[in-house]
Design a protein around this motif. Structure first.
Motif, PDB file in Angstrom:
ATOM      1  N   THR A 165      49.394  25.036  28.921  1.00  0.00           N
ATOM      2  CA  THR A 165      48.442  26.111  29.217  1.00  0.00           C
ATOM      3  C   THR A 165      47.472  26.353  28.073  1.00  0.00           C
ATOM      4  OG1 THR A 165      50.041  27.722  28.372  1.00  0.00           O
ATOM      5  CG2 THR A 165      50.049  27.295  30.750  1.00  0.00           C
ATOM      6  N   ARG A 200      52.896  29.889  35.333  1.00  0.00           N
ATOM      7  CA  ARG A 200      51.500  30.324  35.274  1.00  0.00           C
ATOM      8  C   ARG A 200      50.585  29.460  36.139  1.00  0.00           C
ATOM      9  NH1 ARG A 200      49.124  31.167  29.534  1.00  0.00           N
ATOM     10  NH2 ARG A 200      47.492  31.964  30.905  1.00  0.00           N
ATOM     11  N   SER A 201      51.142  28.469  36.802  1.00  0.00           N
ATOM     12  CA  SER A 201      50.329  27.511  37.555  1.00  0.00           C
ATOM     13  C   SER A 201      49.480  28.176  38.635  1.00  0.00           C
ATOM     14  CB  SER A 201      51.225  26.447  38.197  1.00  0.00           C
ATOM     15  OG  SER A 201      51.898  25.698  37.228  1.00  0.00           O
ATOM     16  N   GLU A 202      50.074  29.100  39.388  1.00  0.00           N
ATOM     17  CA  GLU A 202      49.339  29.715  40.492  1.00  0.00           C
ATOM     18  C   GLU A 202      48.122  30.482  39.987  1.00  0.00           C
ATOM     19  OE1 GLU A 202      50.057  32.470  44.473  1.00  0.00           O
ATOM     20  OE2 GLU A 202      51.624  32.305  42.959  1.00  0.00           O
ATOM     21  N   ASP A 203      48.286  31.247  38.921  1.00  0.00           N
ATOM     22  CA  ASP A 203      47.153  32.004  38.382  1.00  0.00           C
ATOM     23  C   ASP A 203      46.065  31.080  37.861  1.00  0.00           C
ATOM     24  OD1 ASP A 203      48.397  34.398  38.967  1.00  0.00           O
ATOM     25  OD2 ASP A 203      49.241  34.651  36.954  1.00  0.00           O
ATOM     26  N   ILE A 204      46.463  29.998  37.207  1.00  0.00           N
ATOM     27  CA  ILE A 204      45.470  29.054  36.662  1.00  0.00           C
ATOM     28  C   ILE A 204      44.732  28.347  37.787  1.00  0.00           C
ATOM     29  CG2 ILE A 204      45.206  26.939  35.329  1.00  0.00           C
ATOM     30  CD1 ILE A 204      47.563  27.940  33.602  1.00  0.00           C
ATOM     31  N   MET A 237      44.314  29.480  40.822  1.00  0.00           N
ATOM     32  CA  MET A 237      43.469  30.476  41.471  1.00  0.00           C
ATOM     33  C   MET A 237      42.168  30.678  40.696  1.00  0.00           C
ATOM     34  SD  MET A 237      43.162  32.574  44.045  1.00  0.00           S
ATOM     35  CE  MET A 237      44.791  32.962  44.706  1.00  0.00           C
ATOM     36  N   GLY A 238      42.264  30.757  39.379  1.00  0.00           N
ATOM     37  CA  GLY A 238      41.073  30.902  38.564  1.00  0.00           C
ATOM     38  C   GLY A 238      40.146  29.701  38.657  1.00  0.00           C
ATOM     39  N   SER A 266      38.525  29.817  42.350  1.00  0.00           N
ATOM     40  CA  SER A 266      37.715  30.990  42.676  1.00  0.00           C
ATOM     41  C   SER A 266      36.252  30.810  42.259  1.00  0.00           C
ATOM     42  CB  SER A 266      38.285  32.227  41.981  1.00  0.00           C
ATOM     43  OG  SER A 266      39.596  32.495  42.417  1.00  0.00           O
ATOM     44  N   ASP A 280      36.890  40.173  45.611  1.00  0.00           N
ATOM     45  CA  ASP A 280      37.601  41.061  44.687  1.00  0.00           C
ATOM     46  C   ASP A 280      36.638  42.150  44.206  1.00  0.00           C
ATOM     47  OD1 ASP A 280      39.040  42.322  42.759  1.00  0.00           O
ATOM     48  OD2 ASP A 280      39.429  40.554  41.527  1.00  0.00           O
ATOM     49  N   LYS A 324      37.769  34.634  46.116  1.00  0.00           N
ATOM     50  CA  LYS A 324      38.911  33.771  45.879  1.00  0.00           C
ATOM     51  C   LYS A 324      39.727  33.597  47.152  1.00  0.00           C
ATOM     52  CE  LYS A 324      41.535  37.704  44.014  1.00  0.00           C
ATOM     53  NZ  LYS A 324      42.208  38.226  42.809  1.00  0.00           N
ATOM     54  N   THR A 341      45.499  32.238  49.186  1.00  0.00           N
ATOM     55  CA  THR A 341      46.595  31.443  48.633  1.00  0.00           C
ATOM     56  C   THR A 341      46.049  30.129  48.115  1.00  0.00           C
ATOM     57  OG1 THR A 341      48.674  30.303  49.152  1.00  0.00           O
ATOM     58  CG2 THR A 341      47.067  30.489  50.930  1.00  0.00           C
TER      59      THR A 341
END
Length: 325
Positions: A92, A203-207, A209-210, A213, A308, A319, A322
């Motif tokens: 990360t 942390r994969s999902e947040d990364i 998503m960023g 998005s 958002d 975003k 899912t």
């Protein structure tokens, strides 16, 4: 075996030849024998064996290892990477990349983003993300090549391009999420490997998503895109992703070519500060154009995206609900 490059440890490549081996399915014994230290900590050996059995015997595509701080997940991952012989290790943070690089000599290449490599064409040695080739290679009197790593008397070789080339062709590379995602989605220079080891996978999902998005800054719009007669750009308070796409298609996308053209006509890389500004402008415009296309494709495919509202009025963020697909 090949000595294709004169390499520099500071640039992120080990000074030694590398042999890529086409292996059959790895065994637990091979993985355990590839452990980088002389002794195991408690349960490290058992975890390595369990991962190989889950992948090879049980046919699993994904294996999650949850273990406490101090367990030694990194050396266990190195053992698996060496056993498979062809792996990406993803972290990360750049500091974690550096830690892997210091601790494990088995890693043959370390790849970071463009901004971490100096552009030899800029007098102030700013990063490759702000070099003249970001706009067009026509702006380089001596375009960078892949031939070597480091500056020569002519200053024509690029640390970033060379490291990227070597990382793509060496069997065990450490990189970060942002770099791997970018090249996987856009450049196509980094290919899939037999094994992907993801550090801090929680942390994969947040990364992801960023990365997926669409985020539009009011400040960047006003800095880089003509307003078309209005005093300044104000981000619309829209509630539906389809409404945002319509606004982008009607108001922003038609202005992108003229904005790029205006920047191109005024570019002067004799002035380092202006050259950096022009490179940032082109990066923003091209990324925004790509994001508009991706959003249009996603909504056409009936994917569910949301706006958002918490980032307004400074940022307009759209975003997906899912990232599982």
């Amino acid at each position: 075996m090949s000595w294709r490059y004169r390499v520099d440890d500071d640039a992120g490549i080990r000074i030694e030849p590398r042999l890529r081996i086409k292996r059959g399915p790895p065994t637990s014994e091979l993985a355990v024998g590839s452990f980088p230290f002389p002794e195991f900590r408690t349960y490290q050996c058992e975890v390595i064996e369990a991962v190989v059995e889950a992948l090879e015997r049980d046919g699993k595509d994904f294996v999650f290892v949850q273990a406490p701080v101090g367990f030694g997940k990194s050396p266990a991952g190195i053992a698996l990477a060496r056993a498979y012989g062809d792996a990406w290790i993803v972290t990360t943070q750049k500091t974690l990349q550096d830690q892997y690089w210091r601790d494990f000599s088995a890693i043959s290449a370390r790849l970071k983003g463009k901004s971490n490599y100096p552009c030899w064409k800029n007098d102030d040695e700013s990063g490759c993300d702000e070099g003249p080739c970001v706009i067009s290679k026509a702006y380089c009197k001596s375009p960078c090549t892949y031939r070597d790593v480091g500056q020569t008397s002519m200053g024509v070789y690029c640390d970033y391009l060379s490291t990227l080339e070597i990382a793509a062709n060496h069997p065990l590379t450490i990189t970060n999420y942002a770099t791997l995602l970018y090249h996987g989605a856009y450049s196509g220079k980094l290919s899939p490997r037999r094994l992907l080891i993801v550090d801090e996978a929680h942390r994969s999902e947040d990364i992801l998503m960023g990365f997926i998005s669409v985020e539009i800054s009011r400040r960047s719009l006003n800095a880089y895109i003509p307003t078309g007669g209005v005093v300044s750009w104000e981000l619309p308070k829209l509630k539906m992703a389809a409404e945002v796409l319509r606004w982008l298609k009607d108001e922003i996308e038609p202005r992108l070519p003229s904005a790029e053209g205006a920047a191109l006509r005024g570019t002067n890389f004799g002035n380092a500060a202006y050259g950096r500004h022009a490179a940032r402008r082109f990066t923003f415009l091209r990324n925004l154009g790509s994001k508009i296309e991706e959003l249009e494709e996603a909504l056409a495919g009936e994917e569910e995206w949301v706006v958002d509202p918490s980032r307004l009025p400074d940022f307009l963020v759209i975003k997906p609900v899912t990232v599982s697909r």
